[in-house]
Scaffold this motif. Structure first.
Motif, PDB file in Angstrom:
ATOM      1  N   LYS A 378     -19.717   6.111  -3.257  1.00 55.46           N
ATOM      2  CA  LYS A 378     -20.045   5.646  -4.597  1.00 55.46           C
ATOM      3  C   LYS A 378     -19.023   4.652  -5.134  1.00 55.46           C
ATOM      4  N   THR A 379     -17.792   4.725  -4.629  1.00 54.47           N
ATOM      5  CA  THR A 379     -16.748   3.848  -5.122  1.00 54.47           C
ATOM      6  C   THR A 379     -17.090   2.397  -4.821  1.00 54.47           C
ATOM      7  N   ASP A 380     -16.870   1.522  -5.802  1.00 51.14           N
ATOM      8  CA  ASP A 380     -17.156   0.105  -5.656  1.00 51.14           C
ATOM      9  C   ASP A 380     -15.876  -0.627  -5.272  1.00 51.14           C
ATOM     10  N   PHE A 381     -15.742  -0.956  -3.976  1.00 54.21           N
ATOM     11  CA  PHE A 381     -14.593  -1.729  -3.540  1.00 54.21           C
ATOM     12  C   PHE A 381     -14.936  -3.202  -3.746  1.00 54.21           C
ATOM     13  N   SER A 382     -14.604  -3.714  -4.907  1.00 56.70           N
ATOM     14  CA  SER A 382     -15.037  -5.034  -5.320  1.00 56.70           C
ATOM     15  C   SER A 382     -14.239  -6.128  -4.630  1.00 56.70           C
ATOM     16  N   THR A 383     -14.775  -7.351  -4.741  1.00 52.38           N
ATOM     17  CA  THR A 383     -14.053  -8.508  -4.234  1.00 52.38           C
ATOM     18  C   THR A 383     -12.710  -8.640  -4.923  1.00 52.38           C
ATOM     19  N   GLU A 384     -12.663  -8.343  -6.214  1.00 56.28           N
ATOM     20  CA  GLU A 384     -11.402  -8.414  -6.947  1.00 56.28           C
ATOM     21  C   GLU A 384     -10.376  -7.459  -6.353  1.00 56.28           C
ATOM     22  N   PHE A 385     -10.816  -6.261  -5.982  1.00 54.82           N
ATOM     23  CA  PHE A 385      -9.930  -5.284  -5.351  1.00 54.82           C
ATOM     24  C   PHE A 385      -9.395  -5.832  -4.036  1.00 54.82           C
ATOM     25  N   GLU A 386     -10.279  -6.406  -3.219  1.00 54.05           N
ATOM     26  CA  GLU A 386      -9.891  -6.888  -1.901  1.00 54.05           C
ATOM     27  C   GLU A 386      -8.954  -8.094  -1.969  1.00 54.05           C
ATOM     28  N   LYS A 387      -9.027  -8.883  -3.038  1.00 55.18           N
ATOM     29  CA  LYS A 387      -8.318 -10.155  -3.110  1.00 55.18           C
ATOM     30  C   LYS A 387      -7.068 -10.124  -3.978  1.00 55.18           C
ATOM     31  N   SER A 388      -6.659  -8.955  -4.447  1.00 54.48           N
ATOM     32  CA  SER A 388      -5.498  -8.895  -5.326  1.00 54.48           C
ATOM     33  C   SER A 388      -4.316  -8.241  -4.634  1.00 54.48           C
ATOM     34  N   LYS A 389      -3.128  -8.532  -5.141  1.00 56.62           N
ATOM     35  CA  LYS A 389      -1.916  -7.932  -4.602  1.00 56.62           C
ATOM     36  C   LYS A 389      -1.887  -6.437  -4.914  1.00 56.62           C
ATOM     37  N   SER A 390      -1.121  -5.691  -4.116  1.00 58.52           N
ATOM     38  CA  SER A 390      -0.978  -4.251  -4.325  1.00 58.52           C
ATOM     39  C   SER A 390       0.095  -3.964  -5.366  1.00 58.52           C
ATOM     40  N   ASP A 391      -0.010  -2.799  -5.950  1.00 54.56           N
ATOM     41  CA  ASP A 391       0.987  -2.313  -6.897  1.00 54.56           C
ATOM     42  C   ASP A 391       1.649  -1.085  -6.287  1.00 54.56           C
ATOM     43  N   PRO A 392       2.871  -1.220  -5.755  1.00 54.52           N
ATOM     44  CA  PRO A 392       3.495  -0.075  -5.077  1.00 54.52           C
ATOM     45  C   PRO A 392       3.834   1.061  -6.017  1.00 54.52           C
ATOM     46  N   TRP A 393       3.841   0.795  -7.325  1.00 56.74           N
ATOM     47  CA  TRP A 393       4.243   1.839  -8.266  1.00 56.74           C
ATOM     48  C   TRP A 393       3.052   2.639  -8.776  1.00 56.74           C
ATOM     49  N   THR A 395       1.480   4.759  -7.061  1.00 56.67           N
ATOM     50  CA  THR A 395       1.524   6.068  -6.423  1.00 56.67           C
ATOM     51  C   THR A 395       2.929   6.618  -6.540  1.00 56.67           C
ATOM     52  N   VAL A 396       3.033   7.887  -6.822  1.00 60.26           N
ATOM     53  CA  VAL A 396       4.337   8.493  -7.033  1.00 60.26           C
ATOM     54  C   VAL A 396       5.123   8.620  -5.732  1.00 60.26           C
ATOM     55  N   GLU A 397       4.430   8.480  -4.588  1.00 67.26           N
ATOM     56  CA  GLU A 397       5.086   8.702  -3.304  1.00 67.26           C
ATOM     57  C   GLU A 397       6.015   7.554  -2.906  1.00 67.26           C
ATOM     58  N   TRP A 398       5.750   6.336  -3.413  1.00 71.50           N
ATOM     59  CA  TRP A 398       6.531   5.177  -2.988  1.00 71.50           C
ATOM     60  C   TRP A 398       7.622   4.925  -4.022  1.00 71.50           C
ATOM     61  N   SER A 399       8.791   5.421  -3.745  1.00 67.60           N
ATOM     62  CA  SER A 399       9.926   5.296  -4.652  1.00 67.60           C
ATOM     63  C   SER A 399      10.733   4.045  -4.308  1.00 67.60           C
ATOM     64  N   PRO A 400      11.633   3.616  -5.202  1.00 59.18           N
ATOM     65  CA  PRO A 400      12.526   2.502  -4.851  1.00 59.18           C
ATOM     66  C   PRO A 400      13.331   2.787  -3.591  1.00 59.18           C
ATOM     67  N   GLU A 401      13.657   4.076  -3.367  1.00 57.83           N
ATOM     68  CA  GLU A 401      14.407   4.431  -2.169  1.00 57.83           C
ATOM     69  C   GLU A 401      13.550   4.236  -0.916  1.00 57.83           C
ATOM     70  N   PHE A 402      12.278   4.658  -1.006  1.00 59.14           N
ATOM     71  CA  PHE A 402      11.372   4.490   0.129  1.00 59.14           C
ATOM     72  C   PHE A 402      11.166   3.012   0.435  1.00 59.14           C
ATOM     73  N   LEU A 403      11.054   2.195  -0.611  1.00 64.06           N
ATOM     74  CA  LEU A 403      10.846   0.759  -0.445  1.00 64.06           C
ATOM     75  C   LEU A 403      12.154   0.008  -0.238  1.00 64.06           C
ATOM     76  N   MET A 404      13.259   0.726  -0.283  1.00 66.19           N
ATOM     77  CA  MET A 404      14.588   0.161  -0.057  1.00 66.19           C
ATOM     78  C   MET A 404      14.910  -0.942  -1.067  1.00 66.19           C
ATOM     79  N   ASN A 405      14.682  -0.605  -2.368  1.00 73.58           N
ATOM     80  CA  ASN A 405      15.013  -1.519  -3.477  1.00 73.58           C
ATOM     81  C   ASN A 405      14.371  -2.894  -3.292  1.00 73.58           C
ATOM     82  N   PRO A 406      13.059  -2.970  -3.512  1.00 72.16           N
ATOM     83  CA  PRO A 406      12.269  -4.135  -3.106  1.00 72.16           C
ATOM     84  C   PRO A 406      12.204  -5.279  -4.122  1.00 72.16           C
TER      85      PRO A 406
END
Length: 659
Positions: A378-393, A395-406
């Motif tokens: 049912k989820t609509d994976f739109s063109t906008e979703f496919e064509k935009s940059k990700s937001d690492p923040w 999700t709570v799992e990706w911390s600055p430590e995990f990303l090594m201060n990105p």
């Protein structure tokens, strides 16, 4: 930014979330909702997928067709999958850690496909690397058809989990040799001994490194006329435990192992000493790269005559190493690229806007793994979703430590425009170069308008939802236009969206598997198909460029381009033969003056993710346009200008002058 809706669940590769494996992704209750206990005995995975084109994909296709009414780029051609007609029967087979015992580890990165004329008959042949069951070499017999010659050639490697494959003339004898990397089973060098046959010369070559090797770069870093080799190593993501087929089982924390310096694995620079002997010169040249790297490429960025090396990191900062007159390398990334993608996978230097300067395109897959990976139908994976940059923040799992201060990272693809002086300018969003779940990059002029286009393999495969392959058509160097639905690359045929990944013996050895709950007998588990490596060349010799992929646990796509059916095609195929330079001319920069264009190509052999090929350079143009001259800057530093005996719509071989 890509937003997570309530119906989407992130699948982080964090040690805090080991439950993100297989059944933990969706929940047992959903299995029953989708009727998997009914005949035929098939389990479809992810939930909500079946053999029909997903609704969200149909919607995106309709939006792309509407948008195309404003395109000025030529998209009036089609790709047709002709694998059955080609005779190619190869199927990529994955280890259990990428299927039945799915583990979040680097086995899902797949294997390469490479091209070369291995037997000197003038036709380009195909080599498919594989994880299980052996690699295969397919001989081009003309007319778009192939026959397998693996056994006769002696290049099967049935006892190895193969990753990268590279063709190139390493001994300058006029025949392409073959180098193959593997996961912890030793890399292999084959010398081409003629007539399509190869000899294993690994032991005496010095290239018998055993580790988690991946991509391969051939380049002449010291300009002595011999091709040197750079091998990227990922890092330690396996245990000593063996799985079915002999592969090494993956660790359960593979995608957080970049945080442990002891699990880093240095990539290696080998100097070609002649006569198929190689020496590890990483330390003496200062090229000690410890990135978790899957691939790399080269270009003379500072235009001093020596090729520089760009090394990707799939979890962290990329590195640019500037060549110091063939003796040392000095890392100087920030001067040219202040921010690099955090999860880079694919790389290609090319001149997208015909200004004579090599630009750089990088794909970033791992950043996209912060997002919702599954769909309940049912989820609509739109063109906008496919064509935009990700937001690492998000999700709570990706911390600055995990990303090594990105602070110096991008979270998505990067397109760097070469401004002539440092730094390069990042223009991916304004140019439309973002894609989702991308792997490798194949750059080629598919519509023969002089501007090179970009094909990006995409998607994850089992146990995730389907992800598209992308074709970005180059609109006069002003923007890349999404065109995969317009030219027949997407959607795949309905019977190609998913494939059988493995079989469960629910009354036998797999009875404890969660998917066998309340089931008896054998059950085939189906998952979405996905491409990894790709290569473009004129497979059927009709003047336009075709596409071949190496899938993950599936059969290749053999996409034949019908652009030549229109009677307005002009092209030139150009083969270089070095004398003082290496025989393949790898590292040469070629400018073709045709019509009102000057088309610039760098001969680097890059042909997609995890592979390197030896094939002619291709230049497309309008039929009737005059080819005025060809300029070649050879790796030796010599400049050659050709104005005579240039015939359009042909293969032209140019030899480097002896003096």
């Amino acid at each position: 930014m890509k937003f997570l809706t309530k119906s989407m669940r992130p699948i982080p590769f964090s040690p805090l979330h080991k439950s993100s494996m297989v059944i933990g992704l969706f929940g047992l209750s959903l299995l029953a909702q989708h009727g998997i206990s009914a005949e035929p005995k098939i389990i479809r995975y992810p939930i909500g997928r079946n053999a029909e084109t997903p609704a969200w994909l149909k919607k995106n296709a309709a939006l792309q067709r509407t948008a195309a009414t404003n395109y000025t780029v030529d998209y009036h051609f089609q790709f047709h999958d002709r694998r059955p007609e080609s005779g190619i029967a190869f199927r990529h087979s994955v280890v259990d850690d990428a299927s039945k015992l799915w583990t979040a580890a680097h086995y899902d990165h797949g294997s390469g496909v490479a091209v070369a004329d291995v037997d000197g008959d003038g036709l380009l042949d195909l080599y498919f690397a594989n994880q299980l069951g052996g690699n295969q070499l397919w001989k081009n017999i003309g007319g778009g058809q192939f026959e397998e010659i693996t056994e006769a050639a002696g290049v099967a490697l049935v006892d190895k989990v193969s990753v990268g494959a590279a063709f190139g003339d390493l001994d300058n004898d006029g025949r392409p040799d073959l180098f193959v990397t593997s996961v912890k089973m030793g890399n292999v060098l084959y010398r081409n001994i003629g007539n399509g046959k190869f000899k294993d010369v690994t032991a005496e070559s010095g290239l018998d490194y055993i580790g988690h090797s991946s991509g391969i770069v051939y380049f002449d870093f010291n300009r002595d006329g011999l091709l040197d080799i750079f091998v990227t190593n990922v890092g330690i993501y396996t245990t000593e435990q063996r799985g079915v087929g002999g592969y090494y089982r993956a660790t359960t924390d593979a995608f957080s192992a970049h945080l442990d310096p002891e699990r880093a694995e240095q990539s290696i620079l080998y100097q070609n000493m002649g006569e198929m002997k190689f020496k590890d010169v990483s330390k003496e040249t200062g090229l000690l790269d410890m990135s978790w790297s899957g691939d790399a490429s080269f270009y003379d960025i500072n235009l001093d005559g020596y090729p520089d090396l760009y090394v990707l990191s799939m979890q962290g900062d990329d590195r640019l190493y500037i060549n110091q007159a063939g003796k040392k390398f000095v890392e100087d990334t920030k001067k040219f690229f202040p921010k690099t993608p955090w999860g880079a996978m694919g790389i290609k230097f090319f001149d997208y806007n015909l200004d004579g300067l090599m630009d750089l395109y990088l794909t970033d897959m791992h950043s996209d793994m912060t997002e919702g990976q599954t769909t309940d139908g049912k989820t609509d994976f739109s063109t906008e979703f496919e064509k935009s940059k990700s937001d690492p923040w998000c999700t709570v799992e990706w911390s600055p430590e995990f990303l090594m201060n990105p602070d110096n990272n991008l979270f998505g693809n990067a397109l760097y425009q070469n401004m002539g002086t440092a730094p390069f300018k990042e223009v991916s969003d304004e140019m439309g170069a973002e894609t989702y779940w991308p792997w490798g990059v194949t750059v080629a002029d598919f519509n023969a308008d002089g501007y090179e286009d970009v094909f990006v393999t995409g998607g994850m495969g089992y146990p995730f939802r389907y992800g598209i392959n992308s074709l970005l058509l180059n609109e006069d160097g002003k923007r890349f236009m999404d065109s995969e639905f317009l030219v027949g690359i997407e959607p795949r045929r309905d019977d190609q969206f998913e494939g059988d990944w493995y079989t469960l013996e629910c009354t036998g050895e797999d009875r404890e598997n969660p998917l066998c709950r309340r089931k008896n007998g054998d059950w085939t588990v189906y998952g979405s198909l996905t491409s990894r490596s790709s290569v473009a060349f004129d497979l059927d010799d009709d003047g336009d460029l075709d596409l071949i992929t190496n899938e993950q646990n599936g059969r290749p796509l053999v996409l034949i381009n019908d652009r030549s059916d229109r009677n307005d095609l002009g092209f030139l195929k150009l083969k270089l033969v070095g004398s003082k330079s290496n025989r393949d001319g790898i590292g040469a920069v070629v400018r073709v003056h045709v019509g009102d264009q000057v088309q610039t190509r760098s001969l680097d052999g890059k042909s997609g993710y995890l592979a390197l090929s030896t094939k002619p350079l291709y230049f497309g143009f309008k039929k009737g346009d005059a080819i005025k001259k060809i300029e070649i800057i050879w790796p030796s530093g010599k400049t050659q200008i050709v104005t005579d005996a240039i015939t359009a719509n042909s293969l032209l071989t140019i030899a480097e002058p002896e003096e």
